[in-house]
Write an enzyme that holds these catalytic residues in place. Structure first.
Site, short mmCIF file in Angstrom:
data_model
loop_
_atom_site.label_atom_id
_atom_site.label_comp_id
_atom_site.label_asym_id
_atom_site.label_seq_id
_atom_site.Cartn_x
_atom_site.Cartn_y
_atom_site.Cartn_z
N GLY A 18 0.82 -1.19 0.00
CA GLY A 18 0.00 0.00 0.00
C GLY A 18 0.86 1.26 0.00
O GLY A 18 1.99 1.24 0.48
N GLY A 36 1.57 5.28 1.20
CA GLY A 36 1.49 5.93 2.50
C GLY A 36 2.67 5.61 3.39
O GLY A 36 2.75 6.10 4.52
N HIS A 37 3.58 4.76 2.89
CA HIS A 37 4.77 4.39 3.66
C HIS A 37 6.04 5.03 3.11
O HIS A 37 7.15 4.59 3.43
CB HIS A 37 4.94 2.87 3.67
CG HIS A 37 3.73 2.12 4.14
ND1 HIS A 37 3.17 2.35 5.38
CD2 HIS A 37 2.97 1.17 3.55
CE1 HIS A 37 2.11 1.56 5.52
NE2 HIS A 37 1.96 0.85 4.42
N HIS A 91 -0.19 0.59 9.53
CA HIS A 91 -1.46 1.10 9.03
C HIS A 91 -2.35 1.51 10.19
O HIS A 91 -3.56 1.66 10.04
CB HIS A 91 -2.18 0.03 8.21
CG HIS A 91 -1.30 -0.67 7.25
ND1 HIS A 91 -0.66 -1.85 7.54
CD2 HIS A 91 -0.92 -0.34 6.00
CE1 HIS A 91 0.07 -2.22 6.50
NE2 HIS A 91 -0.07 -1.33 5.56
#
Lengths: 333, 333
Positions: A54, A56-57, A221
């Site tokens: 995903g 966002g990292h 997350h």
């Protein structure tokens, strides 16, 4: 939601365009897919490394595409596994004829989709040898919201670095995979957070913390950790995280690499204050620090918090850790 | 106050210890002073560069101590100018016999204290040739809380890089100063913020912003900017900041270096979304981007926000920008 964005549904696409515009000498985008590969991909005759997950990292994983680390990175929607077809495109774009190692963080969706991509490559009769490793360095909890077994967090960056160096040195696919698995076997992490973060498309934080509260052992997350607690000092928090890590693997008489990782919203000042205590504790325990990284390597959007990672080293891993790397987010001479 | 710290009064000392422990090959601390210098300081025969200011802007300035950039950095209390005696110690520690250039951001306290340190060196009869330059790249406001004239912000990093490269190439003090002044003459910045930040010793934010409010043109200590406004899209914000910058200096038909700088609490994702728009606007204006940096270079603790910097380049500045650098926070091959 206070964010510097345009359309919450397009943050990944716009980010990738911004990355390519900033670093055209390092990366290019596979046309039509949320996949970044080295500007000169495929590198003929070299084992290729891909990773992803995903978004966002950041800088994981696109920021580590370049010499000595990854060949490609697949960017899913924020905190969402990339789809198999995106991963399949990455496999094709990076394959230089010596096979591809997929470095997967241990989340159920990621593990499934990377495997499906490998199966797609086999079914289409493409002559790409594909292997994978699964990183599960987080000692906090055994299972979690999106995970069977331990989660993969910041320790993944050491897998990129060491397996990437192995590939750059010309090792074959089985050897590169061996190095990745050896790194995974020797790396442990744990994190904590002072604040939640907000996925743009959701528009509100995925959990809440009181003004004097922190979450210990949470995932990248925002998955629940071991417990909520009142905020402690940096020294107390560091001690707790390291206690958990040191109880999980025997580091006595060994040399380690340290990563004090910021989750996105933590000032550099606080990470270095943590590093001071890491040094004190390891010194007291007779564990020698060979190399230290401090900064934002595996983030959770704007979350304020940190994780600590220890990698137990031998001569081979030291050599690979020291090898040159040149990527948008990590350059070492 | 949600911070990973121990004692609010000791954050700078503990941070510096953490930096030295993390990067012993790059930096050492001048004993008893909040001063970091290169591990191999002084470098004989080379012009030395020092900079500094209040802490809280990390990686500025200690993160840029190393080959091709600074020789020393003085860390004041958070958002507070370092004292003359600290700067004096830095002058002595870095002097390799070819003189020292002090790169000062334009804040009244900094300018005064760096000058006093130079006077102390002269009064003590030390044979150190000292020159200084003052960076004032912020186009937002003419005077501000702690400034007469324009403030020095993220453009300062380009001065470190280019003057540092000039010194590394063996230029003499007058030439290194000329390069620094040329860089200052060609660099412009402007920033904005979504959130305030909290100085540890104060324990509460220095200003407030409503849930849908941003501050435009603020300084890196949270000094007031041009105005408060409701939050706009990243594209609108980028357009506004660039309009102000492009109106201040004629960039037409030129090549530029771009720095999209995070203020500490901004995810990398958002900085790259800004960079996408920077590219579109400069492309429309016929301005060619030669190099782009995106990340946290000049921060304000955990503030969420960004600044944009443009540096107008000629062949000499391009060459210096491209020169190798190796520091804790910026390495380029």
């Amino acid at each position: 939601m206070k964010k510097l964005i345009n359309n919450p549904e397009l943050v990944v696409e716009e980010m990738l365009e911004g990355i390519v515009k900033a670093h055209p000498n390092y990366v290019r985008q596979v046309s039509g897919f949320n996949v970044l590969v080295r500007a000169n991909s495929p590198v003929k005759g070299k084992v290729a490394l891909i990773s992803g997950g995903g978004s966002g990292h950041e800088p994981s994983h696109g920021g580590f595409v370049g010499k000595g680390m990854l060949d490609g990175a697949i960017a899913g929607a924020v905190f969402t596994s990339p789809t198999p077809d995106q991963i399949f495109e990455a496999l094709k774009a990076v394959n230089g004829g010596a096979g591809v190692l997929m470095v997967v963080k241990n989340y159920t969706g990621d593990v499934m989709n990377f495997e499906m991509a490998a199966e797609m490559a086999a079914m289409e009769g493409l002559d790409i040898e594909v292997e994978s490793v699964v990183v599960n360095d987080d000692v906090a909890v055994e299972n979690s919201t999106w995970t069977t077994g331990r989660r993969g967090i910041a320790g993944t960056v050491f897998v990129h670095k060491l397996a990437g160096a192995a590939a750059e040195k010309g090792m074959d696919l089985s050897e590169v995979k061996r190095v990745a698995e050896k790194t995974i076997a020797n790396v442990r992490s744990m994190g904590m957070s002072l604040t939640p973060c907000t996925v743009p498309a959701a528009g509100k934080p995925s959990f809440t913390l009181e003004e004097n509260e922190m979450e210990v052992g949470l995932g990248i997350h925002g998955e629940p950790g071991t417990h909520k607690d009142s905020i402690k000092t940096a020294d107390e928090i560091t001690t707790h995280l390291l206690d958990k890590i040191l109880a999980d693997l025997d580091y006595s008489d060994s040399e380690v690499a340290v990563l004090v990782n910021g989750l996105g919203g933590t000032p550099s000042m606080e990470l270095y204050i943590i590093n001071k205590k890491v040094n004190e504790i390891l010194s007291q325990r007779g564990i020698k620090i060979y190399k230290t990284l401090v900064g934002n390597y595996m983030t959770s959007l704007e979350m304020a918090g940190a994780s600590i990672t220890l990698l137990k080293l031998d001569d081979e891993l030291k050599d690979l850790l020291d090898a040159e790397a040149d990527t948008p987010a990590f350059t070492q001479v």
